[in-house]
Design an enzyme around this catalytic site. Structure first.
Site, PDB file in Angstrom:
ATOM      1  N   HIS A  62      40.730   3.086 -56.608  1.00 57.71           N
ATOM      2  CA  HIS A  62      39.895   2.039 -57.191  1.00 57.71           C
ATOM      3  C   HIS A  62      39.273   2.457 -58.523  1.00 57.71           C
ATOM      4  O   HIS A  62      39.016   3.628 -58.753  1.00 57.71           O
ATOM      5  CB  HIS A  62      38.738   1.688 -56.243  1.00 57.71           C
ATOM      6  N   LYS A  72      31.245   8.301 -60.845  1.00 58.43           N
ATOM      7  CA  LYS A  72      30.856   8.468 -59.445  1.00 58.43           C
ATOM      8  C   LYS A  72      30.562   9.932 -59.155  1.00 58.43           C
ATOM      9  O   LYS A  72      31.213  10.830 -59.683  1.00 58.43           O
ATOM     10  CB  LYS A  72      31.977   7.991 -58.517  1.00 58.43           C
ATOM     11  N   TYR A 131      28.260   8.034 -52.125  1.00 64.74           N
ATOM     12  CA  TYR A 131      28.451   8.258 -53.555  1.00 64.74           C
ATOM     13  C   TYR A 131      27.483   7.464 -54.394  1.00 64.74           C
ATOM     14  O   TYR A 131      27.050   6.385 -54.045  1.00 64.74           O
ATOM     15  CB  TYR A 131      29.892   7.994 -53.987  1.00 64.74           C
ATOM     16  N   ASP A 167      44.337  -2.658 -50.670  1.00 63.50           N
ATOM     17  CA  ASP A 167      44.784  -1.404 -51.266  1.00 63.50           C
ATOM     18  C   ASP A 167      46.310  -1.290 -51.297  1.00 63.50           C
ATOM     19  O   ASP A 167      46.852  -0.562 -52.112  1.00 63.50           O
ATOM     20  CB  ASP A 167      44.169  -0.209 -50.550  1.00 63.50           C
TER      21      ASP A 167
END
Length: 184
Positions: A62, A72, A131, A167
């Site tokens: 992603h 991130k 995260y 996905d």
């Protein structure tokens, strides 16, 4: 101070905090802005995310497009994951290359992934994944690369991957490159 290692992909950092253990348990600093600043990283973290995934799950790859691109800072609170970053920065010398690291709740290690990268992970033990994000999630800016693209040849370390329909539908790196004008 944490041990911070630069990876083969410019900007991606592995972080191993100092863990203090005794008969009571352990203590560690899971985040300090000065760690990243010492490597020239200046982020205002605006969103924290957490997920639980069962063993065998693959999430990713992603990213978010500008102006909602996200850096991130990722880690696992419980379990183990194989964490992957793919360089999608337009003009980068390492465009299309990936870096992977084992994130383990016993080691409490982290990975910093700058903007311009796709990110994903496979779950090697049931895991709680946490995260920080440098920008808010923006659905219309969301994108991805097919997790099992042969060009990327990522070894996800799982035998029977559990993958969402979303996905599975992302384009290949080649398709992404052609439609994006050469990257993010």
């Amino acid at each position: 101070m944490a041990l911070i290692t630069e990876t083969a992909l410019s900007g991606v950092l592995e972080i191993q905090p100092r863990i203090f253990r005794d008969e009571r348990g352990y203590f560690f600093e899971s985040f300090r802005a000065d760690w990243l600043r010492s490597f020239g990283v200046e982020n205002d973290w605006v969103q924290d995310n957490q997920s639980f995934s069962q063993k065998g799950t693959v999430r990713g790859l992603h990213f978010q497009r500008a102006p909602y691109a996200q850096a991130k800072l990722v880690r696992v609170i419980q379990g183990k994951v194989w964490d992957v970053a793919v360089d999608l920065r337009k003009g980068s010398a390492t465009y299309g290359q990936s870096f992977a690291a084992m994130l383990d709740s016993e080691k409490n290690n982290l990975l910093y992934i700058p903007t311009g990268f796709a990110h994903g992970f496979s779950v090697l033990e049931d895991a709680i994944f946490a995260y920080k994000c440098s920008n808010y999630y923006h659905q219309a800016s969301e994108g991805g690369i097919k997790w099992d693209d042969p060009q990327l040849a990522i070894d996800w370390q799982v035998e029977q991957a559990i993958i969402s329909a979303k996905d599975q539908s992302w384009p290949s790196l080649k398709e992404f490159t052609e439609t994006s004008g050469g990257g993010l």
